[in-house]
Write a protein that holds these residues in place. Structure first.
Motif, PDB file in Angstrom:
ATOM      1  N   ALA A 178      26.595  27.262  -3.323  1.00 33.00           N
ATOM      2  CA  ALA A 178      25.663  26.134  -3.235  1.00 33.00           C
ATOM      3  C   ALA A 178      25.011  26.057  -1.862  1.00 33.00           C
ATOM      4  O   ALA A 178      23.798  25.858  -1.742  1.00 33.00           O
ATOM      5  CB  ALA A 178      26.387  24.825  -3.550  1.00 33.00           C
TER       6      ALA A 178
ATOM      7  N   GLY B 223      22.558  28.989  -1.529  1.00 31.96           N
ATOM      8  CA  GLY B 223      21.335  28.734  -2.277  1.00 31.96           C
ATOM      9  C   GLY B 223      20.441  27.717  -1.596  1.00 31.96           C
ATOM     10  O   GLY B 223      19.213  27.884  -1.530  1.00 31.96           O
ATOM     11  N   TYR B 224      21.047  26.670  -1.065  1.00 31.24           N
ATOM     12  CA  TYR B 224      20.260  25.649  -0.381  1.00 31.24           C
ATOM     13  C   TYR B 224      19.597  26.232   0.866  1.00 31.24           C
ATOM     14  O   TYR B 224      18.436  25.928   1.166  1.00 31.24           O
ATOM     15  CB  TYR B 224      21.153  24.471  -0.009  1.00 31.24           C
ATOM     16  CG  TYR B 224      20.385  23.256   0.448  1.00 31.24           C
ATOM     17  CD1 TYR B 224      19.822  22.380  -0.476  1.00 31.24           C
ATOM     18  CD2 TYR B 224      20.215  22.977   1.801  1.00 31.24           C
ATOM     19  CE1 TYR B 224      19.119  21.260  -0.067  1.00 31.24           C
ATOM     20  CE2 TYR B 224      19.502  21.870   2.216  1.00 31.24           C
ATOM     21  CZ  TYR B 224      18.957  21.025   1.280  1.00 31.24           C
ATOM     22  OH  TYR B 224      18.246  19.922   1.691  1.00 31.24           O
TER      23      TYR B 224
ATOM     24  N   MET C 137      22.499  29.033  -6.870  1.00 30.49           N
ATOM     25  CA  MET C 137      22.856  27.730  -7.421  1.00 30.49           C
ATOM     26  C   MET C 137      23.451  27.864  -8.822  1.00 30.49           C
ATOM     27  O   MET C 137      24.340  27.096  -9.212  1.00 30.49           O
ATOM     28  CB  MET C 137      21.633  26.817  -7.451  1.00 30.49           C
ATOM     29  CG  MET C 137      21.183  26.332  -6.090  1.00 30.49           C
ATOM     30  SD  MET C 137      22.433  25.251  -5.329  1.00 30.49           S
ATOM     31  CE  MET C 137      21.556  24.750  -3.849  1.00 30.49           C
TER      32      MET C 137
ATOM     33  N   LYS D 202      23.834  19.594  -3.559  1.00 26.25           N
ATOM     34  CA  LYS D 202      22.937  20.664  -3.123  1.00 26.25           C
ATOM     35  C   LYS D 202      22.004  21.094  -4.257  1.00 26.25           C
ATOM     36  O   LYS D 202      20.807  21.319  -4.031  1.00 26.25           O
ATOM     37  CB  LYS D 202      23.748  21.858  -2.608  1.00 26.25           C
ATOM     38  CG  LYS D 202      24.428  21.607  -1.260  1.00 26.25           C
ATOM     39  CD  LYS D 202      23.421  21.514  -0.135  1.00 26.25           C
ATOM     40  CE  LYS D 202      24.024  21.075   1.182  1.00 26.25           C
ATOM     41  NZ  LYS D 202      24.969  22.034   1.742  1.00 26.25           N
ATOM     42  N   PHE D 203      22.545  21.221  -5.472  1.00 27.53           N
ATOM     43  CA  PHE D 203      21.714  21.677  -6.580  1.00 27.53           C
ATOM     44  C   PHE D 203      20.629  20.658  -6.911  1.00 27.53           C
ATOM     45  O   PHE D 203      19.445  21.012  -7.050  1.00 27.53           O
ATOM     46  CB  PHE D 203      22.567  21.950  -7.815  1.00 27.53           C
ATOM     47  CG  PHE D 203      21.752  22.319  -9.023  1.00 27.53           C
ATOM     48  CD1 PHE D 203      21.138  23.563  -9.098  1.00 27.53           C
ATOM     49  CD2 PHE D 203      21.574  21.427 -10.066  1.00 27.53           C
ATOM     50  CE1 PHE D 203      20.364  23.918 -10.207  1.00 27.53           C
ATOM     51  CE2 PHE D 203      20.809  21.770 -11.178  1.00 27.53           C
ATOM     52  CZ  PHE D 203      20.199  23.008 -11.243  1.00 27.53           C
TER      53      PHE D 203
END
Length: 233
Positions: free
Chosen positions: A119, A122-123, A139, A155-156
């Protein structure tokens, strides 16, 4: 060889591994103290961004933790997060931040089932580099390994809502499906706050009213989320 000398040699041989273990344990303990110093600073920055001295102290602390235990995935992930705060606050330039990707990849390689690392990675890819395709991949892995963790949810949904216009119709449907799951779970308050933060009440309520109206929790979610949403066209 005298019996006494033989006994001393035996004791020395037996003591060496114990001394090595004690040394390693001492290093691990010192490293964890540096790590928790950095982690405490990171938590504090959620309410108040760091001044230069605070950032430098945290950066030094996590650097020392990593130097003592370079293969610790938690320290690698914390180093990446500290770097990003430095970049956001103007204490670290973009060139220096480029090394973050390697930190994330190392942490994930050491602990491949860690949803928080996916997460955060991905962020980072989406928020600092606008690599949304790569960010979505990470994500997706984060949700596969820990969909109901608060860090993954935050975060997603934050990344999804922040770049809402750029997602495909299929991706938006997946985002709404995940939102529906989280709204009816124990982290509903965080999900509602994120929908409001990014002003997506109307779209969210339109989807939910069609797909989740039969859920027993729907009336409560509707009152919390949809009372101020403008009518759908």
């Amino acid at each position: 060889m005298s019996p006494m000398l033989r006994r001393r040699m035996l004791l020395t041989v037996l003591a060496l591994p114990l001394a090595g273990l004690m040394f390693l344990a001492g290093q691990a303990g010192i490293a964890s103290l540096y790590y928790f110093q950095a982690a405490f600073a990171l938590d504090h920055w959620q309410q108040q961004p760091p001044v230069a001295d605070d950032y430098q102290q945290a950066a030094t602390a996590i650097g020392q933790a990593g130097a003592l235990q370079p293969g610790n995935p938690h320290y690698l992930l914390m180093q990446a997060k500290i770097n990003e705060w430095g970049w956001h606050s103007g204490y670290l330039n973009t060139e220096a931040l480029a090394g973050n990707e390697a930190l994330y990849q190392q942490a994930i390689a050491l602990r491949p089932d860690w949803p928080v690392a996916y997460a955060d990675y991905g962020y980072f890819l989406g928020h600092t580099q606008f690599r949304l395709t790569d960010a979505w991949t990470q994500m997706t892995l984060a949700r596969q390994h820990g969909a109901y963790l608060p860090q993954v949810q935050q975060k997603f949904l934050s990344l999804s809502f922040q770049y809402w216009p750029y997602w495909s119709a299929g991706q938006k449907a997946e985002i709404f499906k995940y939102l529906q799951q989280t709204l009816f779970g124990h982290l509903s308050g965080q999900a509602i706050a994120l929908v409001r933060q990014f002003k997506l009440q109307r779209q969210s309520c339109l989807y939910l009213s069609r797909r989740a109206a039969t859920e027993p929790q729907w009336p409560q979610v509707e009152r919390q989320l949809c009372t101020e949403a403008s009518p759908a066209p």
